[in-house]
Scaffold this active site. Structure first.
Site, PDB file in Angstrom:
ATOM      1  N   ASP A 176       0.732  -1.248   0.048  1.00  0.00           N
ATOM      2  CA  ASP A 176       0.083  -0.027  -0.052  1.00  0.00           C
ATOM      3  C   ASP A 176       0.906   1.158  -0.118  1.00  0.00           C
ATOM      4  O   ASP A 176       1.943   1.391   0.781  1.00  0.00           O
ATOM      5  CB  ASP A 176      -0.888   0.020   1.130  1.00  0.00           C
ATOM      6  N   ILE A 177       0.700   2.007  -1.028  1.00  0.00           N
ATOM      7  CA  ILE A 177       1.353   3.646  -1.101  1.00  0.00           C
ATOM      8  C   ILE A 177       0.916   4.348   0.212  1.00  0.00           C
ATOM      9  O   ILE A 177      -0.273   4.632   0.194  1.00  0.00           O
ATOM     10  CB  ILE A 177       1.088   4.297  -2.134  1.00  0.00           C
ATOM     11  N   ASN A 214      -3.105  12.844  -4.079  1.00  0.00           N
ATOM     12  CA  ASN A 214      -3.818  13.334  -4.902  1.00  0.00           C
ATOM     13  C   ASN A 214      -4.580  14.572  -4.345  1.00  0.00           C
ATOM     14  O   ASN A 214      -5.033  15.313  -5.349  1.00  0.00           O
ATOM     15  CB  ASN A 214      -5.147  12.242  -5.105  1.00  0.00           C
ATOM     16  N   HIS A 216      -5.007  14.351  -9.405  1.00  0.00           N
ATOM     17  CA  HIS A 216      -4.806  12.978  -9.883  1.00  0.00           C
ATOM     18  C   HIS A 216      -3.968  12.623 -10.836  1.00  0.00           C
ATOM     19  O   HIS A 216      -3.547  11.389 -10.977  1.00  0.00           O
ATOM     20  CB  HIS A 216      -6.358  12.502 -10.273  1.00  0.00           C
ATOM     21  N   ASP A 221      -1.574   9.543 -10.732  1.00  0.00           N
ATOM     22  CA  ASP A 221      -1.337   8.509 -11.523  1.00  0.00           C
ATOM     23  C   ASP A 221      -0.088   8.214 -11.846  1.00  0.00           C
ATOM     24  O   ASP A 221       0.302   7.028 -12.200  1.00  0.00           O
ATOM     25  CB  ASP A 221      -2.344   8.682 -12.828  1.00  0.00           C
ATOM     26  N   GLU A 250      -4.628   2.333  -4.505  1.00  0.00           N
ATOM     27  CA  GLU A 250      -3.050   2.157  -4.522  1.00  0.00           C
ATOM     28  C   GLU A 250      -2.462   0.949  -3.844  1.00  0.00           C
ATOM     29  O   GLU A 250      -1.547   0.905  -3.281  1.00  0.00           O
ATOM     30  CB  GLU A 250      -2.678   3.347  -3.471  1.00  0.00           C
ATOM     31  N   ARG A 303      14.273  -4.660  -0.277  1.00  0.00           N
ATOM     32  CA  ARG A 303      14.989  -3.950  -1.300  1.00  0.00           C
ATOM     33  C   ARG A 303      13.705  -3.194  -2.129  1.00  0.00           C
ATOM     34  O   ARG A 303      14.190  -2.151  -2.831  1.00  0.00           O
ATOM     35  CB  ARG A 303      15.516  -5.077  -2.187  1.00  0.00           C
TER      36      ARG A 303
END
Length: 345
Positions: free
Chosen positions: A206-207, A214, A219, A223, A249, A269
């Site tokens: 998950d970002i 956003n 957006h 993206d 995300e 990594r």
């Protein structure tokens, strides 16, 4: 002509990228009498293109990266292949070169939507006749059309990664592959793998603070962050691993045939690659990752375990990698998961 028709029928019967690659490699190998055929994927890492094989000929048989789990196909810089570089620069569909050993190499970039993410390499010890080149061109047209059809149904339109719908089939195939190892001839390999602690792993990515990206930058930049993270995912994992975009995300990784220590290293990594990457306009972006071992439990339960580890990572500082079993054994997480639905956030 009969052999050509047989191979064209085989190519047009495929509904899976790996099987399609194997079919076209087999066709070119047999019909051209090629010494070697390789289907490569092209991916970008830190503004440089890399090439790595997905399918190739080994001892006269077609082998895919999914079958060759012990091989490390991390990829090579495309600059090592100047003829391929030139063919892409000139927007060509075919470029021939002669190696120092006298072999004739055909580079066949596969153009889809004005981009190249796949190319085929055909190596032959003798020159290609006009009829042979014409036949190769026809096979490539059929292959390109079916690549386009499969990409439309299997790929996320923004990032180019495999989509959520494709995950169920790929995961089921991985479980079936693990189960098939129980045959008598593979029992010794299974004992060796068990001794070495080699397993399969599922990770949920998950970002961090993506909503802020956003809200603050719009957006379009959001993206672009998704596309760049997808590129980092491709470059951080091997050809035999599988990476999916689940929506928003959220991403999922199937990591194959590694020890727990190796899995930790590979996931760390990737996390570090994201942390060190400079995202245009946005600056620094981080990800959180939770992973779990792929066992005989249902996919929902395994996804739930990885999701719980991800939730712990996000609730405890973000920008970190957490392993479900380690969290449970240390008492930091209770072994609980819903059997009805897995929600990602």
């Amino acid at each position: 002509m009969e052999a050509l028709l047989k191979h064209l029928i085989d190519i047009t019967c495929q509904r899976d990228h790996a099987l399609l690659d194997s079919s076209v490699a087999s066709a070119l190998h047999e019909l051209v009498g090629a010494k070697q055929v390789r289907v490569h994927e092209l991916f970008r890492f830190r503004d440089e293109l890399f090439v790595r094989p997905r399918v190739w000929i080994q001892d006269g048989e077609v082998v895919s990266c999914e079958d060759s789990l012990t091989a490390d196909h991390s990829g090579e810089a495309i600059s090592k292949y100047p003829a391929l570089v030139d063919s892409i620069k000139d927007r060509a569909t075919c470029r021939e070169e002669i190696t120092a050993d006298g072999d004739r190499v055909l580079w066949l970039p596969v153009w889809l939507n004005d981009k190249v993410s796949t190319c085929i390499e055909v190596i032959n010890p003798t020159p290609y006749s006009g009829d042979t080149l014409h036949m190769i061109e026809g096979i490539m047209c059929v292959y390109r059309n079916y690549q386009n059809i499969l990409d439309y149904s299997e790929r996320d339109s923004l990032t180019g990664l495999l989509n959520r719908k494709t995950f169920d089939e790929k995961f089921s195939r991985l479980l079936a592959s693990s189960s098939s190892d129980a045959t008598p001839e593979n029992q010794e390999d299974r004992r060796h793998h068990h001794t070495d602690g080699i397993g399969q792993w599922l990770a949920v990515v998950d970002i961090d603070h993506f909503k802020r990206v956003n809200d603050q930058f719009g957006h379009l930049y959001g993206d672009e962050v998704l596309i760049l993270v997808a590129n980092l995912l491709r470059s951080s994992f091997r050809a035999q691993d599988r990476v999916f975009r689940f929506g928003g995300e959220e991403f999922v990784v199937l990591l194959r045939s590694t020890t727990l220590e190796q899995a930790h290293h590979i996931f760390e990594r990737f996390r570090t690659n994201v942390e060190k990457h400079e995202f245009p306009q946005v600056g620094k972006v981080t990800v959180s990752l939770g992973f779990a071992s792929i066992s005989t439990e249902s996919p929902v339960v395994i996804l739930g375990h990885a999701d719980q580890a991800l939730y712990y990572a996000k609730e405890n500082g973000r920008n970190r990698v957490c392993h479900y079993d380690e969290l449970v054994s240390s008492g930091l997480l209770h072994s609980e998961v819903s059997n009805d639905e897995v929600e990602f956030f």
